[in-house]
Write a protein that holds these residues in place. Structure first.
Motif, mmCIF file in Angstrom:
data_model
loop_
_atom_site.group_PDB
_atom_site.id
_atom_site.type_symbol
_atom_site.label_atom_id
_atom_site.label_comp_id
_atom_site.label_asym_id
_atom_site.label_seq_id
_atom_site.Cartn_x
_atom_site.Cartn_y
_atom_site.Cartn_z
ATOM 1 N N GLY B 403 0.845 -1.190 0.000
ATOM 2 C CA GLY B 403 0.000 0.000 0.000
ATOM 3 C C GLY B 403 0.876 1.234 0.000
ATOM 4 O O GLY B 403 2.113 1.136 0.008
ATOM 5 N N GLN B 404 0.203 2.383 -0.077
ATOM 6 C CA GLN B 404 0.945 3.648 -0.046
ATOM 7 C C GLN B 404 0.772 4.289 1.314
ATOM 8 O O GLN B 404 -0.350 4.550 1.738
ATOM 9 C CB GLN B 404 0.407 4.610 -1.108
ATOM 10 N N LEU B 405 1.866 4.571 1.974
ATOM 11 C CA LEU B 405 1.793 5.238 3.273
ATOM 12 C C LEU B 405 2.375 6.648 3.142
ATOM 13 O O LEU B 405 3.413 6.840 2.507
ATOM 14 C CB LEU B 405 2.612 4.460 4.315
ATOM 15 N N ASN B 406 1.695 7.608 3.740
ATOM 16 C CA ASN B 406 2.345 8.918 3.852
ATOM 17 C C ASN B 406 3.135 8.936 5.160
ATOM 18 O O ASN B 406 3.153 7.957 5.898
ATOM 19 C CB ASN B 406 1.327 10.052 3.745
ATOM 20 N N GLU B 407 3.786 10.052 5.437
ATOM 21 C CA GLU B 407 4.675 10.060 6.606
ATOM 22 C C GLU B 407 3.908 9.865 7.904
ATOM 23 O O GLU B 407 4.386 9.208 8.825
ATOM 24 C CB GLU B 407 5.496 11.353 6.634
ATOM 25 N N THR B 408 2.718 10.453 7.956
ATOM 26 C CA THR B 408 1.896 10.270 9.148
ATOM 27 C C THR B 408 1.681 8.783 9.420
ATOM 28 O O THR B 408 1.863 8.297 10.533
ATOM 29 C CB THR B 408 0.519 10.943 8.943
ATOM 30 N N ALA B 409 1.300 8.056 8.359
ATOM 31 C CA ALA B 409 1.018 6.634 8.504
ATOM 32 C C ALA B 409 2.264 5.871 8.953
ATOM 33 O O ALA B 409 2.180 4.964 9.780
ATOM 34 C CB ALA B 409 0.493 6.088 7.181
ATOM 35 N N PHE B 410 3.421 6.272 8.402
ATOM 36 C CA PHE B 410 4.665 5.594 8.808
ATOM 37 C C PHE B 410 4.900 5.754 10.310
ATOM 38 O O PHE B 410 5.201 4.789 11.012
ATOM 39 C CB PHE B 410 5.861 6.163 8.049
ATOM 40 N N VAL B 411 4.765 6.997 10.794
ATOM 41 C CA VAL B 411 5.057 7.242 12.208
ATOM 42 C C VAL B 411 4.031 6.537 13.091
ATOM 43 O O VAL B 411 4.363 5.922 14.103
ATOM 44 C CB VAL B 411 5.096 8.757 12.495
ATOM 45 N N GLN B 412 2.765 6.598 12.663
ATOM 46 C CA GLN B 412 1.729 5.929 13.458
ATOM 47 C C GLN B 412 1.935 4.415 13.460
ATOM 48 O O GLN B 412 1.703 3.747 14.467
ATOM 49 C CB GLN B 412 0.338 6.293 12.927
ATOM 50 N N ALA B 413 2.395 3.873 12.322
ATOM 51 C CA ALA B 413 2.673 2.436 12.257
ATOM 52 C C ALA B 413 3.768 2.075 13.262
ATOM 53 O O ALA B 413 3.708 1.042 13.942
ATOM 54 C CB ALA B 413 3.085 2.045 10.847
ATOM 55 N N ALA B 464 -7.129 2.943 15.447
ATOM 56 C CA ALA B 464 -8.528 2.987 15.040
ATOM 57 C C ALA B 464 -8.680 2.715 13.553
ATOM 58 O O ALA B 464 -9.787 2.652 13.034
ATOM 59 C CB ALA B 464 -9.115 4.367 15.379
ATOM 60 N N THR B 465 -7.584 2.560 12.841
ATOM 61 C CA THR B 465 -7.658 2.387 11.388
ATOM 62 C C THR B 465 -7.420 0.928 11.027
ATOM 63 O O THR B 465 -6.818 0.174 11.803
ATOM 64 C CB THR B 465 -6.571 3.236 10.703
ATOM 65 N N PRO B 466 -7.891 0.515 9.847
ATOM 66 C CA PRO B 466 -7.696 -0.889 9.433
ATOM 67 C C PRO B 466 -6.226 -1.292 9.468
ATOM 68 O O PRO B 466 -5.891 -2.364 9.960
ATOM 69 C CB PRO B 466 -8.241 -0.916 8.003
ATOM 70 N N LEU B 467 -5.364 -0.436 8.970
ATOM 71 C CA LEU B 467 -3.945 -0.772 8.940
ATOM 72 C C LEU B 467 -3.393 -0.908 10.367
ATOM 73 O O LEU B 467 -2.674 -1.855 10.685
ATOM 74 C CB LEU B 467 -3.159 0.294 8.160
ATOM 75 N N GLY B 468 -3.772 0.045 11.221
ATOM 76 C CA GLY B 468 -3.307 0.016 12.610
ATOM 77 C C GLY B 468 -3.786 -1.234 13.333
ATOM 78 O O GLY B 468 -3.023 -1.872 14.071
ATOM 79 N N LYS B 469 -5.047 -1.573 13.068
ATOM 80 C CA LYS B 469 -5.589 -2.765 13.711
ATOM 81 C C LYS B 469 -4.809 -4.010 13.288
ATOM 82 O O LYS B 469 -4.463 -4.869 14.102
ATOM 83 C CB LYS B 469 -7.075 -2.931 13.352
ATOM 84 N N ALA B 470 -4.543 -4.086 11.989
ATOM 85 C CA ALA B 470 -3.814 -5.251 11.471
ATOM 86 C C ALA B 470 -2.406 -5.302 12.052
ATOM 87 O O ALA B 470 -1.931 -6.356 12.483
ATOM 88 C CB ALA B 470 -3.774 -5.192 9.951
ATOM 89 N N ILE B 471 -1.743 -4.157 12.083
ATOM 90 C CA ILE B 471 -0.381 -4.121 12.627
ATOM 91 C C ILE B 471 -0.386 -4.554 14.086
ATOM 92 O O ILE B 471 0.378 -5.426 14.512
ATOM 93 C CB ILE B 471 0.232 -2.720 12.487
ATOM 94 N N GLY B 472 -1.318 -3.957 14.858
ATOM 95 C CA GLY B 472 -1.387 -4.260 16.285
ATOM 96 C C GLY B 472 -1.571 -5.751 16.509
ATOM 97 O O GLY B 472 -0.855 -6.376 17.296
ATOM 98 N N ARG B 473 -2.482 -6.323 15.758
ATOM 99 C CA ARG B 473 -2.808 -7.733 15.958
ATOM 100 C C ARG B 473 -1.629 -8.628 15.583
ATOM 101 O O ARG B 473 -1.186 -9.470 16.371
ATOM 102 C CB ARG B 473 -4.033 -8.072 15.113
ATOM 103 N N PHE B 474 -1.074 -8.404 14.389
ATOM 104 C CA PHE B 474 -0.029 -9.318 13.913
ATOM 105 C C PHE B 474 1.269 -9.150 14.677
ATOM 106 O O PHE B 474 1.974 -10.114 14.942
ATOM 107 C CB PHE B 474 0.196 -9.137 12.403
#
Lengths: 324, 494
Positions: B403-413, B464-474
């Motif tokens: 997927g495409q992540l912007n910088e915000t998404a990278f830091v939150q990940a 709270a986001t789909p990506l965050g949820k997936a990351i947290g779980r895995f």
């Protein structure tokens, strides 16, 4: 005094044969035990002729150097602006219509010629201004070409229509300083002096113009004013030279270049040296013109090119060799 | 020298080239004019240097209208370095620079004074062309010629210097040198510089203020950091622009995205193309195309594009003063391209690595974890510890996202990953051996978030986001499993 300078400056670069020739020639005049006729010939015929040749050569070279610098164009020469074509039209008109102005008599031709030359200058400037209020050099060159072409056509037209004056007109157009009396010298002198002064005073500005008008403006040159002064100065010289001797080619284009090759492009040296060497060059050319197939004379324009072109080529080659 | 431009408009015939330009340049400022070709930059500079006469509006120098200066007066205050103004004749460098003194020579018969000579020598010195003063300018390179013309401008001793793309014809080193020099003069001699720039990054690096022109109108005026806006620049320059922070200078850095870029990259399912190679010494994950990575790895930390992800096994008592250099040498000796490789180290046995790939319908994600906690630390109590533990044990986490992540998404990940890891440690009841409190990690943990930057766009990766949820779980699941394996091996070893 002027002649003294010319010989002085001449004796350095030209070959010694010509040098001896000249010394003999000039040695004659002042000595007392010379027959009067010879003195008469020298003083009334040869001397004015040489002086005039010098003035014409100096004028054309100086004007050429100034035009090249001002227009930032190495191909410019005194005839670029069309002033000479205008002056020629004036002269040919006189010959064609056998004009004789009151009071001036035999001087009708040079007077008309100078008048036409000046008129052309103002026409060119007026036209340039109408086309381009900033009067950029490109517009000036183009306008000059337009006027030159038009005047050349006028001259050709008159040549085509003329009958017995043909030889006279052609001879005049080829240029000559033969059979000119002191009066011609006197007539040319004021234009020469004013023209020289206007140009020599502006040597710094010409250096600036050689980098383009914008650059000249940036370093503080009042471009419009200086350009006009230089154009008028160079045109006065050109017009006067053409009026007394016809359109002698090559001097105004090549002498400044030869000086640049030797002394560099700085107008502080280039202008006075062009003046001296241009004058000397034409004196020599005239000498060759009348001695090579004497007793008849060759048109001086042929000689200027015959001597000048190989000389120029030699200098050019030499310089290229030094560079590499 | 204060330059004031008020409501200036200009048109060539019917065509409006400049409209209502208003700005002020203070003394000692480095002022940049930016804009695409045809935006009116050069026309504006020509108006400022009086090459064109003003049609509408006012331009003043120290509150005096520009038009009221004589040519020479103006040239003593203002010098111009145009884009190109070559002569057809071979002047020497010195003769060219001497022309700059024209405006200082006054009177009917001006003479060349000691002061003139001094100014010329100084100007030649300043641009570093003094050693070539007798050479003719047609023998010089473009960059050298530009410096000669700059020297001519400096010989005018101006208070205000106008430059039209001063770094044209120059290589990078010369550009930086020239601009550094100009900047120094603005600071030391209170010289005011107004320059047209083509390169937005150079403009932003050196200018105090910028004016952005678009189709003859002002679209921006201010400090570089306020001015360089992606959206604005994209409309003005018609190119895809991205803004970043300069690594050293507190100025923005711009970069462009080629239009052809996305076409050349494979669009879908980049995760199934991952290859994993494992032996006792290293685990190498190779991506078919470069992934954008944010990591705290030993090699390739920060943002990086990488195709190889190496988790290297080192002995328990691996000691090195400069692990980064040692790791780079290791990668080189194993034929990895160091600048395209993310490298981590661990003392954990690599057979205990855990990886999980999300199923078809979920967010496409691949997680690999190796965990050792011999060196576990409670972050809240770390300040109490007498000495930094240098034992073994590191938790390394690799996350690959299609997927495409912007910088915000990278830091939150990154944050989400850390939180999930801490929770895994908590649930596994890992203690800090010294403080005997619950550990939050080890002192050498690494995380790498790698994204294919194609396909679906993820703007956020919070919990709270789909990506965050997936990351947290895995991450939680993989870490828990890795800890279990680690404990089992430790237990076996005992």
């Amino acid at each position: 005094m002027l002649l003294g300078i010319s010989i002085g400056s001449l004796s350095i670069p030209f070959s010694s044969i010509i040098d001896i020739f000249l010394e003999q020639w000039w040695g004659i005049a002042p000595s007392p035990d010379i027959p009067d006729t010879l003195v008469q010939i020298v003083m009334a015929i040869r001397l004015p002729r040489v002086v005039l040749a010098f003035l014409v050569g100096a004028s054309l070279s100086l004007a050429g150097a100034a035009f090249q610098g001002l227009l930032k164009n190495p191909l410019a020469d005194p005839y670029t602006l069309g002033v000479s074509s205008g002056a020629s039209v004036g002269a040919v008109v006189v010959l064609f219509f056998h004009l004789q102005l009151p009071w001036f008599g035999s001087f009708t031709l040079p007077i008309m010629s100078i008048a036409f030359g000046l008129l052309t200058l103002f026409l060119v400037l007026f036209f340039t201004r109408a086309v381009d209020p900033r009067m950029s050099v490109e517009t000036i060159i183009l306008t000059g070409i337009i006027f030159s072409a038009f005047f050349s056509a006028l001259i050709s037209l008159m040549i085509a229509l003329t009958g017995e004056e043909l030889r006279q007109i052609i001879t005049w157009l080829m240029g000559s300083v033969a059979m000119r009396s002191w009066k011609y010298v006197v007539m040319m002198l004021p234009f020469f002096i004013i023209g020289c002064l206007l140009l020599l005073v502006n040597h710094r500005e010409l250096n600036a113009f050689a980098f383009g008008e914008e650059a000249a403006a940036h370093i503080g040159v009042h471009v419009a004013k200086r350009k006009l002064v230089i154009l008028i100065g160079a045109s006065l010289l050109t017009g006067a030279a053409v009026a007394v001797s016809g359109a002698i080619g090559f001097v105004g284009l090549v002498v400044p270049h030869m000086i640049r090759l030797v002394a560099g492009p700085n107008h502080r040296l280039l202008l006075p040296l062009s003046l001296l060497y241009g004058g000397a060059f034409l004196v020599l050319a005239d000498l060759a013109a009348r001695t090579m197939i004497s007793p008849s004379e060759l048109p001086i324009g042929i000689i200027t090119s015959l001597i000048g072109a190989p000389l120029f080529a030699g200098l050019f080659l030499n310089r290229m060799k030094r560079k590499t | 020298m204060m330059l004031n431009v008020h409501d200036v408009s200009y048109q060539y015939g019917e065509k409006a080239v400049l409209q209502n330009i208003t700005f002020t340049v203070e003394q000692g400022q480095f002022f940049g004019i930016l804009g695409p070709n045809g935006s009116g930059k050069t026309t504006l500079l020509k108006l400022l240097s009086r090459e064109l006469s003003l049609q509408k509006g006012t331009i003043t120098l120290n509150a005096v209208p520009l038009a009221s200066f004589s040519s020479k007066e103006l040239a003593r205050l203002v010098a111009v370095l145009p884009q190109s103004a070559d002569s057809a004749f071979g002047y020497t460098v010195k003769e060219t620079v001497e022309l700059g003194r024209y405006a200082h020579q006054t009177g009917l018969f001006p003479t060349w004074t000691e002061e003139d000579e001094q100014a010329v020598a100084e100007a030649l010195e300043q641009v570093g062309m003094a050693h070539k003063e007798q050479e003719t300018i047609d023998c010089l390179s473009g960059g050298e010629r530009q410096r000669v013309y700059l020297a001519r401008a400096l010989a005018q001793k101006p208070s205000l210097l106008f430059l039209d793309e001063p770094t044209n014809h120059m290589d990078i080193a010369q550009q930086i040198k020239l601009l550094d020099q100009l900047k120094k003069w603005t600071e030391e001699n209170q010289l005011t510089v107004v320059a047209i720039f083509h390169d937005m990054n150079l403009a932003s690096l050196y200018c105090d203020r910028l004016l952005l022109l678009h189709e003859g109108k002002m679209v921006g005026l201010g400090e570089p950091s306020d001015m360089i806006e992606e959206k604005q620049l994209e409309t003005v320059f018609q190119a895809s622009v991205r803004r970043q922070a300069h690594p050293v200078v507190s100025k923005p850095l711009l970069t462009f995205v080629p239009q052809t870029y996305s076409d050349t990259r494979q669009q879908n399912d980049s995760l199934s193309a991952l290859t994993i190679a494992q032996d006792g010494e290293q685990i190498v994950i190779t991506t078919p195309q470069p992934f954008k990575v944010l990591s705290s790895a030993v090699v390739g930390a920060g943002f990086q594009w990488a195709t190889h992800f190496v988790n290297r096994h080192v002995p328990k008592h691996y000691r090195c003063d400069d692990p980064e250099t040692e790791m780079k040498q290791y990668l080189q000796s194993h034929s990895f391209a160091v600048h395209r490789t993310i490298g981590m180290m661990t003392a954990v046995y690599l057979e205990d690595a855990v990886w999980i790939k999300s199923s078809e319908e979920e967010v496409p994600l691949f997680v690999m974890v190796t965990a050792g906690v011999g060196n576990a630390v409670d972050a809240a109590k770390a300040w109490e510890k007498r000495e930094t533990a240098e034992g073994i044990g590191t938790i390394n986490v690799f996350i690959f996202i299609d997927g495409q992540l912007n910088e915000t998404a990278f830091v939150q990940a990154m944050m989400t990953t850390t939180e999930a890891k801490v929770k895994a440690l908590y649930d596994a009841h890992v203690l800090d051996p010294e403080t005997h409190t619950l550990a939050t990690g080890t002192s050498t943990d690494c995380i790498a978030i790698a994204s294919s930057q194609t396909g679906r766009l993820f703007e956020y990766a919070g919990t709270a986001t789909p990506l965050g949820k997936a990351i947290g779980r895995f991450v939680y699941e993989a870490t828990t499993e890795a800890l279990r394996k680690y404990k089992k091996r430790r237990g076996d070893g005992k």
